[in-house]
Design an enzyme around this catalytic site. Structure first.
Site, PDB file in Angstrom:
ATOM      1  N   HIS A  69       0.819  -1.222   0.000  1.00  0.00           N
ATOM      2  CA  HIS A  69       0.000   0.000   0.000  1.00  0.00           C
ATOM      3  C   HIS A  69       0.850   1.267   0.000  1.00  0.00           C
ATOM      4  O   HIS A  69       1.868   1.357   0.675  1.00  0.00           O
ATOM      5  CB  HIS A  69      -0.989   0.003   1.168  1.00  0.00           C
ATOM      6  CG  HIS A  69      -0.382   0.069   2.539  1.00  0.00           C
ATOM      7  ND1 HIS A  69      -0.166   1.252   3.208  1.00  0.00           N
ATOM      8  CD2 HIS A  69       0.019  -0.911   3.392  1.00  0.00           C
ATOM      9  CE1 HIS A  69       0.347   1.010   4.402  1.00  0.00           C
ATOM     10  NE2 HIS A  69       0.468  -0.292   4.543  1.00  0.00           N
ATOM     11  N   ASP A 187       6.542   1.699   6.321  1.00  0.00           N
ATOM     12  CA  ASP A 187       5.231   1.055   6.259  1.00  0.00           C
ATOM     13  C   ASP A 187       4.344   1.929   5.379  1.00  0.00           C
ATOM     14  O   ASP A 187       3.851   2.950   5.829  1.00  0.00           O
ATOM     15  CB  ASP A 187       4.671   0.928   7.681  1.00  0.00           C
ATOM     16  CG  ASP A 187       3.224   0.492   7.727  1.00  0.00           C
ATOM     17  OD1 ASP A 187       2.740  -0.082   6.738  1.00  0.00           O
ATOM     18  OD2 ASP A 187       2.565   0.730   8.756  1.00  0.00           O
ATOM     19  N   GLU A 221      -5.152   1.278   2.840  1.00  0.00           N
ATOM     20  CA  GLU A 221      -4.858   0.243   3.836  1.00  0.00           C
ATOM     21  C   GLU A 221      -4.874   0.788   5.247  1.00  0.00           C
ATOM     22  O   GLU A 221      -5.352   0.118   6.177  1.00  0.00           O
ATOM     23  CB  GLU A 221      -3.498  -0.403   3.539  1.00  0.00           C
ATOM     24  CG  GLU A 221      -3.219  -1.678   4.324  1.00  0.00           C
ATOM     25  CD  GLU A 221      -2.626  -1.439   5.711  1.00  0.00           C
ATOM     26  OE1 GLU A 221      -2.567  -2.403   6.498  1.00  0.00           O
ATOM     27  OE2 GLU A 221      -2.203  -0.286   6.001  1.00  0.00           O
ATOM     28  N   GLU A 222      -4.341   1.994   5.442  1.00  0.00           N
ATOM     29  CA  GLU A 222      -4.206   2.533   6.794  1.00  0.00           C
ATOM     30  C   GLU A 222      -5.554   2.779   7.475  1.00  0.00           C
ATOM     31  O   GLU A 222      -5.609   2.918   8.699  1.00  0.00           O
ATOM     32  CB  GLU A 222      -3.383   3.829   6.779  1.00  0.00           C
ATOM     33  CG  GLU A 222      -1.901   3.650   6.442  1.00  0.00           C
ATOM     34  CD  GLU A 222      -1.125   2.874   7.507  1.00  0.00           C
ATOM     35  OE1 GLU A 222      -1.708   2.530   8.548  1.00  0.00           O
ATOM     36  OE2 GLU A 222       0.066   2.623   7.282  1.00  0.00           O
ATOM     37  N   ASP A 242       3.810  -6.265   3.511  1.00  0.00           N
ATOM     38  CA  ASP A 242       3.696  -5.082   4.355  1.00  0.00           C
ATOM     39  C   ASP A 242       4.967  -4.958   5.192  1.00  0.00           C
ATOM     40  O   ASP A 242       6.014  -4.619   4.662  1.00  0.00           O
ATOM     41  CB  ASP A 242       2.433  -5.163   5.215  1.00  0.00           C
ATOM     42  CG  ASP A 242       1.905  -3.787   5.617  1.00  0.00           C
ATOM     43  OD1 ASP A 242       2.735  -2.959   6.041  1.00  0.00           O
ATOM     44  OD2 ASP A 242       0.700  -3.539   5.505  1.00  0.00           O
ATOM     45  N   HIS A 322       5.014   2.866  12.785  1.00  0.00           N
ATOM     46  CA  HIS A 322       4.098   4.003  12.941  1.00  0.00           C
ATOM     47  C   HIS A 322       4.728   5.152  13.731  1.00  0.00           C
ATOM     48  O   HIS A 322       4.040   5.955  14.355  1.00  0.00           O
ATOM     49  CB  HIS A 322       2.764   3.581  13.573  1.00  0.00           C
ATOM     50  CG  HIS A 322       1.848   2.933  12.586  1.00  0.00           C
ATOM     51  ND1 HIS A 322       0.487   2.853  12.767  1.00  0.00           N
ATOM     52  CD2 HIS A 322       2.092   2.334  11.386  1.00  0.00           C
ATOM     53  CE1 HIS A 322      -0.075   2.234  11.721  1.00  0.00           C
ATOM     54  NE2 HIS A 322       0.891   1.908  10.886  1.00  0.00           N
TER      55      HIS A 322
END
Length: 345
Positions: A69, A187, A221-222, A242, A322
């Protein structure tokens, strides 16, 4: 097999430096389209804006789909304060402490961009003393100080900034001499770079795959619905590329491809996981198996949407997920190697 490190780094650095908070990914999709055009590789776009590349194989009835993504964490302008600062609302799941003091970019609805810095509302110990140490890092206590001479709500509104404008974070991308990669949004842009290189490698070497293989570049995706629709209809195996999450007592590594046995959505397909592990063993690919209790993927979204697929999750180990993240080129190469070798089996 020899892989072109410069090409991998080219994809990686360009992707990381194109802002693409979830919901605002046209610029990065356009970059990918341009690269695919230069490879003479055809693609299609879904109505929601995801991109699909299909490489035909010997068996067209049993297809494999790899996903990654392009959308990232970010924020939106929630309101304009009386002093001209911006209140924000997060896009995706991250702690406010991870962006406290970070530089950012605000993009208005008509394409203007402004820079600023994200702070908590009591950033100075010289002013707030102990309260600066004790302040709770929640969205209500965060604001953006614009790099503009503004002192009122009307000053900021005059710039064209409004509620709902997208906010992206400075990635601070660095690749060290020892091949550590430090950046926000590894990510999942590390995995998008991997899939772009895989497409380039397979097409340039005219490799005929045993199964038709799709590469699904998702853009939501998030927020949980990236692969909830438009997966190629003959997909039997769906492998989300991922990231792994090393740290604390996890088994993942920044130097390996990480294979997820289970995340918050439940166990992934056992037989498919076993096949991926066997590919690693047979080809001396450094791998780690792990479980992530607070994690979901495009494969999770596809399963929840009701797709009848075997699903798996793999990816390079990414430390401090993140937040300001880190991985190593070894993890990139091991993940890339697994995708290529498995595609050819």
């Amino acid at each position: 097999m020899k892989y072109d490190f410069n090409s991998i780094k080219y994809f990686l650095e360009n992707l990381l430096n194109i802002p693409s908070p979830t919901g605002n990914t046209n610029a990065i999709i356009n970059f990918i389209k341009k690269e695919l055009n230069s490879m003479n590789v055809s693609y299609s776009l879904t109505n929601k804006g995801a991109l699909i590349v299909t490489l035909k194989g010997k068996n067209n009835d049993y297809q494999r789909t790899f996903s990654a993504h392009v959308d990232t964490l970010g924020a939106m302008v929630k309101s304009i304060k009386n002093n001209g600062a911006l209140a924000l609302v997060p896009l995706g799941g991250f702690t406010m402490s991870s962006i406290d003091g970070e530089n950012c970019l605000i993009e208005t609805i008509d394409g203007k961009t402004y820079t600023g810095t994200i702070h908590n509302i009591k950033p100075s110990v010289h002013i707030s003393g102990q309260e600066a140490y004790d302040i709770k890092k929640v969205p209500e206590n965060m604001e953006i100080i614009l790099d503009e001479k503004v002192s009122s709500k009307s000053d900021t509104e005059a710039l064209g900034i409004n509620v709902g404008d997208f906010i992206s974070f400075d990635t601070r991308t660095i690749i060290t001499e020892k091949q550590f990669i430090k950046s926000r949004h590894l990510d999942d842009k590390a995995s998008v770079a991997i899939l772009l290189y895989v497409i380039k490698y397979l097409s340039e070497n005219n490799i005929l795959l045993p199964y038709t293989t799709n590469f699904f570049i998702s853009n939501y995706e998030e927020v949980g619905h990236g692969a909830a629709a438009s997966i190629p209809e003959n997909t039997k195996e769906f492998i989300s590329v991922d990231m792994g999450a090393p740290g604390l007592d996890q088994n993942s590594s920044e130097y390996a491809v990480c294979i997820c046995a289970k995340d918050s959505s439940g166990p992934y397909d056992f037989e498919l996981r076993k096949k991926l592990i066997q590919t690693c063993i047979k080809n001396n690919i450094n791998y780690k198996i792990d479980i992530y209790p607070f994690y979901g993927s495009d494969a999770s979204a596809a399963l929840k949407a009701g797709y009848d697929i075997k699903a798996a999750l793999i990816g390079p180990g990414v430390f401090s997920s993140h937040s300001y993240e880190r991985t190593h080129m070894d993890a990139i190469i091991n993940t890339l190697d697994l995708v290529i070798k498995y595609s050819m089996e």
